[in-house]
Design an enzyme around this catalytic site. Sequence first.
Site, PDB file in Angstrom:
ATOM      1  CG  ASP A  78      -2.006   1.020   1.165  1.00 44.21           C
ATOM      2  OD1 ASP A  78      -2.320   1.485   0.047  1.00 44.21           O
ATOM      3  OD2 ASP A  78      -2.536   1.392   2.229  1.00 44.21           O
ATOM      4  CG  ASN A 131      -7.237  -2.000  -6.160  1.00 44.66           C
ATOM      5  OD1 ASN A 131      -6.336  -2.806  -5.954  1.00 44.66           O
ATOM      6  ND2 ASN A 131      -7.505  -1.019  -5.309  1.00 44.66           N
TER       7      ASN A 131
HETATM    8  C1  FPP Z   1      -1.500   0.220  -3.483  1.00 46.13           C
HETATM    9  O1  FPP Z   1      -1.120   1.560  -3.523  1.00 46.13           O
HETATM   10  C2  FPP Z   1      -1.080  -0.504  -4.642  1.00 46.13           C
HETATM   11  C3  FPP Z   1      -1.879  -1.020  -5.611  1.00 46.13           C
HETATM   12  C4  FPP Z   1      -3.347  -0.858  -5.665  1.00 46.13           C
HETATM   13  C5  FPP Z   1      -1.346  -1.795  -6.728  1.00 46.13           C
HETATM   14  C6  FPP Z   1      -0.169  -2.644  -6.396  1.00 46.13           C
HETATM   15  C7  FPP Z   1       0.633  -2.653  -7.595  1.00 46.13           C
HETATM   16  C8  FPP Z   1       1.973  -2.565  -7.646  1.00 46.13           C
HETATM   17  C9  FPP Z   1       2.854  -2.582  -6.457  1.00 46.13           C
HETATM   18  C10 FPP Z   1       2.624  -2.403  -8.943  1.00 46.13           C
HETATM   19  C11 FPP Z   1       2.483  -3.596  -9.835  1.00 46.13           C
HETATM   20  C12 FPP Z   1       2.975  -4.773  -9.158  1.00 46.13           C
HETATM   21  C13 FPP Z   1       3.550  -5.805  -9.720  1.00 46.13           C
HETATM   22  C14 FPP Z   1       3.985  -6.861  -8.787  1.00 46.13           C
HETATM   23  C15 FPP Z   1       3.785  -5.958 -11.158  1.00 46.13           C
HETATM   24  P1  FPP Z   1      -2.269   2.644  -3.606  1.00 46.13           P
HETATM   25  O2  FPP Z   1      -2.419   3.047  -5.027  1.00 46.13           O
HETATM   26  O3  FPP Z   1      -3.505   2.110  -2.965  1.00 46.13           O
HETATM   27  O4  FPP Z   1      -1.659   3.805  -2.759  1.00 46.13           O
HETATM   28  P2  FPP Z   1      -2.458   4.909  -1.911  1.00 46.13           P
HETATM   29  O5  FPP Z   1      -3.094   4.175  -0.765  1.00 46.13           O
HETATM   30  O6  FPP Z   1      -1.374   5.813  -1.477  1.00 46.13           O
HETATM   31  O7  FPP Z   1      -3.436   5.542  -2.833  1.00 46.13           O
END
Ligand code: FPP
Length: 239
Positions: free
Chosen positions: A12, A60
């Site tokens: 996250d 998401n």
């Molecule tokens: C959470 O950060 C992350 C995600 C919803 C996506 C996870 C994806 C990755 C780490 C990149 C792709 C991964 C791979 C393994 C290819 P957020 O967007 O919810 O952050 P925030 O809470 O600050 O908005």
Amino acid sequence: MNQPRHVAIIMDGNGRWAKARRHGRVYGHIRGAKVAKSVIEECARIKVPFLTLFAFSTENWFRPIEEVSFLMHLLQRQLRRERATLMRNNIRFQVIGDVERMPEGVQDIVRETIEVTRSNSGMILTFALSYGGRQEVTMMAQEVARRVAAGDLKASEVDEATVASLLPTSFLPDPDLIIRTSGERRISNFFLWQSAYSEIEFVETPWPDFSTADLHHALARFGLRERRFGRTSEQLRLP
Ligand code: FPP
């Protein structure tokens, strides 16, 4: 020191990390993918048997379309690029979640990666994609109802082992350690059934800054915890 068999990570904080640097959210995801690669390689190196990464939740899908499209593109690109990394580290790739909801290109690369890594005998790396705990519990309940209606299962025979065997995680042990980065203290529909006795590490570091040193700190803290599974300390010391 106790080592977890199964480590699961809620990655996250990508969006907030990018915003704090006056970048678009996708910049955080790009950096997050790099961090995922280094954590995967480190877990394989230290012989963690099972690693699960929560990469995309059922919720998401409700994000802005541009961000969802970018995440799909990133997943597809990373899986194609990192196939050699998986092979070099003897990692077997698996997925859980409603993968059929993902674009064809992602589905294809997911299928191919599972196939190509099938004979690897090291760490099992599972990506949770379009995954939601409530969704999988709902699907499991439907399957139980179908089997009972068909006369293949008696309602009185449904026990915890039946439930576990009908979840898509039946090939995984329950997670010993769940790490969530970026300071939020919630489970967000991840591993609702499986986390019954997981140790949970909430770390303040946003995912794009999460380092292998942070991983080792979390593992060290896990090693110091007494896992009682509802029993008393005294009982645990009995032979
Ligand atoms: C959470 O950060 C992350 C995600 C919803 C996506 C996870 C994806 C990755 C780490 C990149 C792709 C991964 C791979 C393994 C290819 P957020 O967007 O919810 O952050 P925030 O809470 O600050 O908005």
